[in-house]
Design a protein around this motif. Structure first.
Motif, PDB file in Angstrom:
ATOM      1  N   GLY A 117      17.383  49.586  57.047  1.00 38.79           N
ATOM      2  CA  GLY A 117      16.800  49.129  55.627  1.00 38.79           C
ATOM      3  C   GLY A 117      16.680  47.519  55.782  1.00 38.79           C
ATOM      4  O   GLY A 117      17.381  46.913  56.397  1.00 38.79           O
TER       5      GLY A 117
ATOM      6  N   SER B 197      28.324  39.441  53.649  1.00 37.84           N
ATOM      7  CA  SER B 197      26.998  39.996  53.853  1.00 37.84           C
ATOM      8  C   SER B 197      26.326  38.795  54.656  1.00 37.84           C
ATOM      9  O   SER B 197      26.389  37.262  54.526  1.00 37.84           O
ATOM     10  CB  SER B 197      26.200  39.947  52.642  1.00 37.84           C
ATOM     11  OG  SER B 197      24.895  39.448  52.542  1.00 37.84           O
ATOM     12  N   THR B 198      25.556  39.051  55.818  1.00 38.34           N
ATOM     13  CA  THR B 198      24.895  38.175  56.430  1.00 38.34           C
ATOM     14  C   THR B 198      23.782  37.526  55.637  1.00 38.34           C
ATOM     15  O   THR B 198      23.455  36.287  55.814  1.00 38.34           O
ATOM     16  CB  THR B 198      24.254  38.773  57.674  1.00 38.34           C
ATOM     17  OG1 THR B 198      23.396  39.810  57.392  1.00 38.34           O
ATOM     18  CG2 THR B 198      25.223  39.040  58.852  1.00 38.34           C
ATOM     19  N   ASN B 199      23.076  38.094  54.842  1.00 32.87           N
ATOM     20  CA  ASN B 199      22.125  37.496  54.038  1.00 32.87           C
ATOM     21  C   ASN B 199      22.738  36.302  52.950  1.00 32.87           C
ATOM     22  O   ASN B 199      22.187  35.056  53.025  1.00 32.87           O
ATOM     23  CB  ASN B 199      21.502  38.528  53.182  1.00 32.87           C
ATOM     24  CG  ASN B 199      20.053  38.906  53.501  1.00 32.87           C
ATOM     25  OD1 ASN B 199      20.085  39.265  54.921  1.00 32.87           O
ATOM     26  ND2 ASN B 199      19.137  39.333  52.704  1.00 32.87           N
TER      27      ASN B 199
ATOM     28  N   GLN C 118      30.272  44.138  57.804  1.00 32.70           N
ATOM     29  CA  GLN C 118      30.093  43.448  56.275  1.00 32.70           C
ATOM     30  C   GLN C 118      30.993  43.968  55.376  1.00 32.70           C
ATOM     31  O   GLN C 118      30.733  45.258  55.093  1.00 32.70           O
ATOM     32  CB  GLN C 118      28.519  43.632  56.124  1.00 32.70           C
ATOM     33  CG  GLN C 118      27.520  42.839  56.722  1.00 32.70           C
ATOM     34  CD  GLN C 118      26.319  42.891  56.292  1.00 32.70           C
ATOM     35  OE1 GLN C 118      25.583  42.008  56.034  1.00 32.70           O
ATOM     36  NE2 GLN C 118      25.624  43.961  55.904  1.00 32.70           N
TER      37      GLN C 118
ATOM     38  N   ILE D 135      18.666  42.805  58.057  1.00 23.78           N
ATOM     39  CA  ILE D 135      18.162  44.199  58.764  1.00 23.78           C
ATOM     40  C   ILE D 135      19.683  44.858  58.983  1.00 23.78           C
ATOM     41  O   ILE D 135      20.419  44.325  59.525  1.00 23.78           O
ATOM     42  CB  ILE D 135      17.621  43.761  60.037  1.00 23.78           C
ATOM     43  CG1 ILE D 135      16.187  43.282  59.683  1.00 23.78           C
ATOM     44  CG2 ILE D 135      17.542  45.316  60.677  1.00 23.78           C
ATOM     45  CD1 ILE D 135      15.571  42.631  60.915  1.00 23.78           C
TER      46      ILE D 135
ATOM     47  N   GLY E 150      27.812  44.481  52.373  1.00 26.44           N
ATOM     48  CA  GLY E 150      26.527  44.362  52.582  1.00 26.44           C
ATOM     49  C   GLY E 150      25.650  44.915  51.398  1.00 26.44           C
ATOM     50  O   GLY E 150      26.021  45.801  50.820  1.00 26.44           O
ATOM     51  N   ARG E 151      24.630  44.136  51.322  1.00 22.17           N
ATOM     52  CA  ARG E 151      23.869  44.370  50.041  1.00 22.17           C
ATOM     53  C   ARG E 151      22.471  44.987  50.401  1.00 22.17           C
ATOM     54  O   ARG E 151      21.883  44.723  51.569  1.00 22.17           O
ATOM     55  CB  ARG E 151      23.457  43.057  49.481  1.00 22.17           C
ATOM     56  CG  ARG E 151      24.619  42.405  48.860  1.00 22.17           C
ATOM     57  CD  ARG E 151      24.433  41.223  48.044  1.00 22.17           C
ATOM     58  NE  ARG E 151      23.826  40.006  48.757  1.00 22.17           N
ATOM     59  CZ  ARG E 151      22.476  39.458  48.794  1.00 22.17           C
ATOM     60  NH1 ARG E 151      21.802  40.029  47.891  1.00 22.17           N
ATOM     61  NH2 ARG E 151      21.923  38.552  49.543  1.00 22.17           N
ATOM     62  N   GLY E 152      22.084  45.990  49.672  1.00 17.40           N
ATOM     63  CA  GLY E 152      20.785  46.803  49.906  1.00 17.40           C
ATOM     64  C   GLY E 152      20.091  46.425  48.814  1.00 17.40           C
ATOM     65  O   GLY E 152      20.035  45.570  47.939  1.00 17.40           O
ATOM     66  N   GLN E 153      18.618  47.364  48.807  1.00 11.78           N
ATOM     67  CA  GLN E 153      17.878  46.975  47.797  1.00 11.78           C
ATOM     68  C   GLN E 153      18.404  47.031  46.403  1.00 11.78           C
ATOM     69  O   GLN E 153      19.258  47.824  46.205  1.00 11.78           O
ATOM     70  CB  GLN E 153      16.532  47.997  47.817  1.00 11.78           C
ATOM     71  CG  GLN E 153      15.860  47.527  49.200  1.00 11.78           C
ATOM     72  CD  GLN E 153      15.093  46.487  49.187  1.00 11.78           C
ATOM     73  OE1 GLN E 153      14.702  45.866  48.131  1.00 11.78           O
ATOM     74  NE2 GLN E 153      14.756  45.945  50.460  1.00 11.78           N
TER      75      GLN E 153
ATOM     76  N   LYS F 218      16.291  58.082  57.014  1.00  8.37           N
ATOM     77  CA  LYS F 218      16.178  56.425  56.918  1.00  8.37           C
ATOM     78  C   LYS F 218      17.295  56.059  58.029  1.00  8.37           C
ATOM     79  O   LYS F 218      18.455  56.583  58.062  1.00  8.37           O
ATOM     80  CB  LYS F 218      16.676  55.993  55.668  1.00  8.37           C
ATOM     81  CG  LYS F 218      16.800  54.341  55.692  1.00  8.37           C
ATOM     82  CD  LYS F 218      17.025  53.974  54.152  1.00  8.37           C
ATOM     83  CE  LYS F 218      17.270  52.662  54.036  1.00  8.37           C
ATOM     84  NZ  LYS F 218      17.228  52.131  52.783  1.00  8.37           N
TER      85      LYS F 218
ATOM     86  N   TRP G  64      25.160  48.314  51.320  1.00 14.86           N
ATOM     87  CA  TRP G  64      24.945  48.761  52.660  1.00 14.86           C
ATOM     88  C   TRP G  64      26.243  48.855  53.544  1.00 14.86           C
ATOM     89  O   TRP G  64      26.639  48.037  53.590  1.00 14.86           O
ATOM     90  CB  TRP G  64      23.965  47.855  53.319  1.00 14.86           C
ATOM     91  CG  TRP G  64      23.587  48.393  54.584  1.00 14.86           C
ATOM     92  CD1 TRP G  64      23.679  47.852  55.764  1.00 14.86           C
ATOM     93  CD2 TRP G  64      22.302  49.132  54.946  1.00 14.86           C
ATOM     94  NE1 TRP G  64      23.268  48.762  57.063  1.00 14.86           N
ATOM     95  CE2 TRP G  64      22.320  49.475  56.228  1.00 14.86           C
ATOM     96  CE3 TRP G  64      21.552  49.950  53.951  1.00 14.86           C
ATOM     97  CZ2 TRP G  64      21.269  50.186  56.979  1.00 14.86           C
ATOM     98  CZ3 TRP G  64      20.626  50.922  54.656  1.00 14.86           C
ATOM     99  CH2 TRP G  64      20.412  51.025  56.073  1.00 14.86           C
TER     100      TRP G  64
HETATM  101  O1  LIG Z   1      17.567  49.457  52.372  1.00 12.66           O
HETATM  102  C1  LIG Z   1      18.098  48.619  51.776  1.00 12.66           C
HETATM  103  O2  LIG Z   1      18.793  48.847  50.750  1.00 12.66           O
HETATM  104  C2  LIG Z   1      18.393  47.386  52.313  1.00 12.66           C
HETATM  105  C3  LIG Z   1      19.387  47.117  53.366  1.00 12.66           C
HETATM  106  C4  LIG Z   1      19.730  45.763  54.144  1.00 12.66           C
HETATM  107  C5  LIG Z   1      21.052  45.816  54.637  1.00 12.66           C
HETATM  108  C6  LIG Z   1      21.098  44.462  55.687  1.00 12.66           C
HETATM  109  S1  LIG Z   1      22.530  44.435  56.581  1.00 12.66           S
HETATM  110  C7  LIG Z   1      22.218  42.669  57.021  1.00 12.66           C
HETATM  111  C8  LIG Z   1      21.795  42.140  55.674  1.00 12.66           C
HETATM  112  N1  LIG Z   1      22.913  41.793  54.915  1.00 12.66           N
HETATM  113  C9  LIG Z   1      22.951  42.245  53.753  1.00 12.66           C
HETATM  114  O3  LIG Z   1      23.796  41.954  53.148  1.00 12.66           O
HETATM  115  N2  LIG Z   1      21.952  43.272  53.696  1.00 12.66           N
HETATM  116  C10 LIG Z   1      21.058  43.111  54.826  1.00 12.66           C
END
Ligand SMILES: O=C(O)CCCC[C@@H]1SC[C@@H]2NC(=O)N[C@@H]21
Length: 262
Positions: A130, A30-32, A55, A149, A58-61, A127, A66
């Motif tokens: 995110g 994940s970039t975050n 990713q 993002i 990738g993590r979301g809310q 959507k 993601w």
């Molecule tokens: O709507 C959501 O749930 C938030 C999604 C966010 C996804 C972005 S992709 C780049 C960054 N790295 C992650 O792991 N998550 C965010």
């Protein structure tokens, strides 16, 4: 049909070159998470952008994941040092990031762009972006912000996600993914750079003006499963959603406390 992206960009974003450190990765969890870790290990510059082709996690809310297709969508995170932002104004970072994405999408003529509280960006009620904001705090002040993002650019298939869309689906045009990346990252950074001169109330008004289903009767679901009708009237200074009930009573909701059904 290929969209003449740079022509449109010239209208509103004449300088779409990022004068910051950009780390481009082929694959990462994940970039975050990558930026959070890097920020612990080294002294990062004021501004760093990390973009990943793929990713793996990738993590979301909340606890969501993601997903996006390699080469068709954007997954990136913007790191910004923040000076003197009180912790109780955390929601400013959410609003600034969402407004930055919305402004770029508007300039690219993506139709009916709205912000679904707190930070989903919709086009035609579906959507397409995110945002995941993660901050570090020292005492009562925010010191760094990571705006993650995920933006669906040219992706056209979304398995089991009927409410997802992309810039391509919504406009019928194909976009230059790299140019969109530069435009959005640039605008997010510009918004975050403006924090010292930013008036929270002014941004709150701008954000509220872009809120999905504001001033319309909507149906909501509480965590216990019960439904009720109400009207989104705006947000509180904390970022909580303000909903007016049918009997006129106002109630504030934090993120996990309400789901908008639409
Ligand atoms: O709507 C959501 O749930 C938030 C999604 C966010 C996804 C972005 S992709 C780049 C960054 N790295 C992650 O792991 N998550 C965010």
């Amino acid at each position: 049909m290929t969209f003449l992206f740079l022509d449109t960009l010239k209208k509103g974003y004449s300088t779409n070159i990022l004068h910051v450190k950009i780390i481009k990765l082929n694959a990462i969890d994940s970039t975050n998470t990558y930026l959070k870790q890097l920020n612990k290990e080294v002294l990062l510059e004021d501004e760093v952008v990390v973009c990943a082709k793929h990713q793996r996690a990738g993590r979301g809310q909340r606890t969501a994941m993601w997903y996006s297709k390699v080469g068709e969508s954007l997954t990136f995170s913007v790191f910004k040092r923040v000076y003197s932002l009180p912790a109780d104004q955390q929601f400013l970072l959410v609003m600034l990031t969402a407004l930055a994405v919305k402004d770029v999408l508007n300039s690219l003529e993506v139709p009916a762009v709205a912000i679904k509280w707190p930070n989903d960006i919709l086009s035609r009620s579906k959507k397409l972006c995110g945002v995941l904001i993660e901050n570090t705090l020292q005492q009562a002040a925010i010191t760094t912000c990571i705006s993650g993002i995920g933006l669906n650019v040219n992706q056209t298939g979304f398995d089991n996600l009927p409410m997802a869309t992309s810039m391509r689906i919504s406009t019928g045009k194909k976009f230059d993914v790299e140019a969109v990346f530069h435009a959005v990252a640039n605008e997010v950074l510009n918004r975050l750079r403006s924090i010292p001169e930013t008036d929270f109330q002014v941004i709150k008004q701008e954000y509220e003006a872009a809120l999905f289903r504001k001033n319309k009767v909507s149906t909501f679901q509480r965590p216990c499963g019960t439904h009720f009708n109400g009207i989104i009237t705006g947000i509180a200074a904390s970022g909580a959603l303000l909903v007016e009930h049918e009997n006129g009573a106002m109630e504030q909701f934090q993120m996990k406390e309400i789901k908008l059904l639409y």
